[in-house]
Every structure is written in C-alpha cells, then in structure tokens.
Design an enzyme around this catalytic site. Structure first.
Site, mmCIF file in Angstrom:
data_model
loop_
_atom_site.group_PDB
_atom_site.id
_atom_site.type_symbol
_atom_site.label_atom_id
_atom_site.label_comp_id
_atom_site.label_asym_id
_atom_site.label_seq_id
_atom_site.Cartn_x
_atom_site.Cartn_y
_atom_site.Cartn_z
ATOM 1 N N LYS A 280 0.851 -1.481 -0.558
ATOM 2 C CA LYS A 280 -0.171 -0.151 -0.178
ATOM 3 C C LYS A 280 0.728 1.153 0.204
ATOM 4 C CE LYS A 280 -4.076 -1.953 2.129
ATOM 5 N NZ LYS A 280 -5.406 -1.852 3.170
ATOM 6 N N ASN B 63 -4.976 1.763 -1.562
ATOM 7 C CA ASN B 63 -5.094 0.532 -1.504
ATOM 8 C C ASN B 63 -6.463 0.672 -2.446
ATOM 9 O OD1 ASN B 63 -8.360 2.489 -0.563
ATOM 10 N ND2 ASN B 63 -8.362 0.177 -0.176
ATOM 11 N N GLY C 42 -14.705 -6.684 10.900
ATOM 12 C CA GLY C 42 -14.465 -5.844 9.564
ATOM 13 C C GLY C 42 -14.808 -6.159 7.631
HETATM 14 P P1 NAP Z 1 0.158 -5.346 8.823
HETATM 15 O O1 NAP Z 1 0.720 -4.088 7.928
HETATM 16 O O2 NAP Z 1 0.400 -6.577 8.716
HETATM 17 O O3 NAP Z 1 0.005 -4.854 9.893
HETATM 18 C C1 NAP Z 1 -0.755 -5.253 11.491
HETATM 19 C C2 NAP Z 1 0.131 -5.201 12.236
HETATM 20 O O4 NAP Z 1 0.023 -5.186 13.923
HETATM 21 C C3 NAP Z 1 2.301 -5.233 12.206
HETATM 22 O O5 NAP Z 1 2.952 -4.091 12.684
HETATM 23 C C4 NAP Z 1 2.200 -6.320 13.473
HETATM 24 O O6 NAP Z 1 3.788 -6.559 13.808
HETATM 25 C C5 NAP Z 1 1.347 -6.028 14.433
HETATM 26 N N1 NAP Z 1 1.108 -7.159 15.154
HETATM 27 C C6 NAP Z 1 1.086 -9.459 14.909
HETATM 28 N N2 NAP Z 1 0.870 -9.252 15.877
HETATM 29 C C7 NAP Z 1 0.379 -8.592 17.286
HETATM 30 C C8 NAP Z 1 0.712 -8.974 18.540
HETATM 31 N N3 NAP Z 1 0.317 -9.490 18.620
HETATM 32 N N4 NAP Z 1 0.276 -7.354 18.940
HETATM 33 C C9 NAP Z 1 0.348 -5.941 18.666
HETATM 34 N N5 NAP Z 1 1.422 -6.162 17.418
HETATM 35 C C10 NAP Z 1 1.249 -6.767 16.661
HETATM 36 O O7 NAP Z 1 -1.745 -5.450 8.632
HETATM 37 P P2 NAP Z 1 -2.798 -4.524 8.435
HETATM 38 O O8 NAP Z 1 -3.189 -4.777 6.645
HETATM 39 O O9 NAP Z 1 -3.033 -3.689 8.907
HETATM 40 O O10 NAP Z 1 -4.463 -5.454 8.055
HETATM 41 C C11 NAP Z 1 -4.459 -5.798 9.286
HETATM 42 C C12 NAP Z 1 -5.732 -6.914 9.965
HETATM 43 O O11 NAP Z 1 -6.457 -5.710 9.089
HETATM 44 C C13 NAP Z 1 -5.368 -7.912 9.258
HETATM 45 O O12 NAP Z 1 -5.983 -9.177 9.644
HETATM 46 C C14 NAP Z 1 -6.426 -7.849 7.684
HETATM 47 O O13 NAP Z 1 -6.594 -9.017 7.575
HETATM 48 C C15 NAP Z 1 -7.841 -6.808 8.312
HETATM 49 N N6 NAP Z 1 -8.308 -5.924 7.566
HETATM 50 C C16 NAP Z 1 -9.375 -5.507 7.079
HETATM 51 C C17 NAP Z 1 -9.970 -4.743 6.730
HETATM 52 C C18 NAP Z 1 -11.124 -4.337 5.698
HETATM 53 O O14 NAP Z 1 -11.509 -3.603 4.711
HETATM 54 N N7 NAP Z 1 -12.016 -4.761 7.186
HETATM 55 C C19 NAP Z 1 -8.610 -3.720 5.739
HETATM 56 C C20 NAP Z 1 -7.551 -3.714 5.979
HETATM 57 C C21 NAP Z 1 -6.559 -4.703 6.961
HETATM 58 P P3 NAP Z 1 4.662 -7.100 12.593
HETATM 59 O O15 NAP Z 1 4.522 -6.848 11.482
HETATM 60 O O16 NAP Z 1 5.852 -7.649 13.307
HETATM 61 O O17 NAP Z 1 3.674 -9.210 12.744
#
Ligand code: NAP
Length: 289
Positions: free
Chosen positions: A72, A93, A251
């Site tokens: 992104k 996005n 979500g």
């Molecule tokens: P991302 O960029 O991978 O961000 C997730 C963050 O959470 C990363 O910094 C990760 O660290 C951190 N993390 C992982 N385990 C953790 C823990 N135990 N405690 C605290 N932080 C932790 O992913 P994203 O794109 O932001 O997406 C996050 C979630 O939202 C996913 O499940 C995705 O499917 C969902 N999502 C939903 C929508 C929707 O439209 N509903 C849109 C976007 C995303 P590390 O990188 O070190 O693992």
C-alpha cells in the site's frame, strides 16, 4: 473464459490467499452487465515494477486496481497522481487507470472505515480510542480519526514493535496533526478499561488457535469493540466482548464500504443502492452468512 473479458480490474498484494474482493466486484459487474472481470494479481516484490510499467501500455486490459499488504505504501512511487488524502496518509489501496493510461491513487480504507462507524452509530468526538497493531490498516484509521472534525479525545496505539508505531506516527505526523495520539510500550498501557472504542488492527484472531490479545476483564458494556478481521466473522475478541455486553463489529462493513468507494472511482460516478446491496450480499454469501 478470462480472455473474453475486454476490461480487467484486480487486487495486487502478496500473498493474497483467499480474498472476498473478486466476489464483491464481479457481482457488481454482472448486475450492471459490464463486460469486465476482477481478478487476483499475487505479485512478488521483484515483479511489481514490471507490472506497473506494463499498465502504461495502451493495449493493457487493466483499468483499476486495489492494493493490499505489503504494497500500500510502496505503490505510491509508480503513480502519476494521487488524491489529496493519499498525500496525508501516504498509502494507496485503490488505483484508477484512465483512458490516457495515467495512474491515479486513492485511499478508500480510511473513508470506508468512517462510513461503517457512522452506519453502526458510533460517534468518535471526545472519545478514548485504543488500537492494537500499527500496520497499514492502523495507518488509515489513525490518520482519518485525526483528520475529522469530530476528533477523539485520545488515541492510544500499541504494536508488538513500538518502533513501528513510533515511525508510523512520525510519518503521518508530517502532514496530519497527531497530537491526540500516544504510542504505548505494552498492551496494559492502552487503558482498555477506559476506552470507548477498541480496534484490533492486527491479524491475530484470523487463525482458529490464535490467542486473544486482550484480557477479558478489561472489556466492558460501554464500549465498541471493532475487529478489522471479517473471517472468521466472530473472533475470540468479539465473542468475549459480546458476552461482556459491548457493542461489537467485525471488519466486513469496512471491506464493503472501501470496495464501494473503489468501484465508484473506477466507474467515475456514484453507484445505485441496489448495486451496493448486491455487493454486500456477495460478501455475506462468500462468508457463508
Ligand atoms: P499489517 O500491515 O501486517 O499490520 C499488522 C500490525 O500488527 C503489524 O505491525 C504487526 O507486527 C502487528 N502485530 C502482529 N501481532 C501483534 C501482537 N500480538 N500485538 C501487537 N501488534 C501485533 O496488516 P494490516 O494490513 O494493517 O491488516 C491488519 C488486519 O486488518 C488484518 O487482519 C487484515 O486482514 C485486516 N484488514 C481489514 C480490512 C477491512 O476492510 N476490514 C482492511 C485492511 C486490513 P508485525 O509486522 O511485526 O507482525
């Protein structure tokens, strides 16, 4: 046959796994009788530059894209123009490829999240917000909550890597007033017991055996617990919050609104409510709801 479609749209990311976006967008194309197909483009990082170069070709069939993890932020460099919101959030996005093969970037995650908050009746003004995870989704959410007139009172942000949360706030802080945001060292410092809105923006909860990051005793009936995960439809966090009497949301609503807004950028116009309903039903059907 795929080749029969003149126009293509799709999702760029890696890995892509199971995505609901094709179901939602192809249902809309079918209902509108548009000869187009939305497909998945799982691209490894070394393929990205060539893919974006090919989009410039006048014979390319691709006219619109969504972008997901981990690209992104990376794709911004390949675009000819971006929406003013992208200048602030620094993440894209949705991409529109116009008839002159110019690439224009948008962020529909941020307004998509807001649209869903509004649908479920949550008012963020003067509220305390706690966010788990400082990745791409949190970037859009923190940015938009800081930008709106009805700003929360506080936003506490926790990531397993505090440096990542600090970097995120420093980065968006170049263009956005982030004075209400505090990054915290531990999940305990999120003060979840005082939060009006708790958002899970980590992927923890997607797998069946994932632990719940939050201590059940901190959840309460005066809060909204919003888990960005939509598959499963009810994570352990949401189940616990529901049992505590909290308002809960997964979500799916955000996914739906960001998809509708993306589709409207590609179409160049607002789409009818009946088409929006078809998109939402396709998502719900895809999840077996
Ligand atoms: P991302 O960029 O991978 O961000 C997730 C963050 O959470 C990363 O910094 C990760 O660290 C951190 N993390 C992982 N385990 C953790 C823990 N135990 N405690 C605290 N932080 C932790 O992913 P994203 O794109 O932001 O997406 C996050 C979630 O939202 C996913 O499940 C995705 O499917 C969902 N999502 C939903 C929508 C929707 O439209 N509903 C849109 C976007 C995303 P590390 O990188 O070190 O693992």
């Amino acid at each position: 046959m795929e080749e029969d479609y003149k126009t293509q749209y799709g999702l760029v990311g890696y890995p892509l796994g199971h995505s609901l976006s094709p179901l939602m967008h192809n249902a809309a194309f079918e209902a509108l009788e548009v000869d187009a197909l939305y497909k998945l483009f799982p691209l490894e990082e070394e393929e990205l530059e060539g893919f974006f170069k090919d989009l410039k070709d006048e014979f390319s069939p691709i006219f619109g894209l969504n972008v997901t993890v981990p690209y992104k932020e990376k794709v911004v460099q390949y675009l000819d123009n971006v929406d003013p919101l992208v200048d602030k959030i620094k993440a894209v996005n949705t991409i529109l490829i116009n008839d002159e093969r110019k690439l224009i970037g948008y962020n529909t995650d941020a307004p998509g999240f807001l649209a869903h908050l509004s649908e479920i009746g949550f008012k963020s003004e003067d509220k305390n917000v706690a966010i788990l995870g400082a990745g791409g989704a949190a970037r859009a959410i923190v940015s938009v909550l800081c930008l709106i007139v009805e700003r929360p009172k506080t936003i506490k942000l926790y990531d397993i890597d505090k440096g990542k949360a600090d970097l995120l706030i420093k980065d968006i802080g170049e263009m956005i007033n982030v004075d209400i945001v505090e990054t915290v060292n531990s999940i305990d410092d999120l003060n979840i017991e005082l939060a009006d809105l708790l958002i899970n923006a980590t992927p923890i909860g997607m797998k069946e055996d994932d632990p719940c990051l939050v201590d059940e005793g901190l959840l309460h009936s005066d809060m909204l617990v919003y888990d960005l995960i939509y598959n499963p439809a009810e994570t352990e966090l949401l189940r616990m919050a529901r049992e505590k009497g909290a308002q809960v949301s997964n979500g799916l609503g955000m996914l739906y609104y960001q998809g509708v807004l993306a589709f409207q950028h590609w179409a160049g116009q607002e789409i009818d409510q009946n088409i929006k309903n078809i998109m939402r039903e396709a998502l719900e059907k895809g999840l077996g709801l």
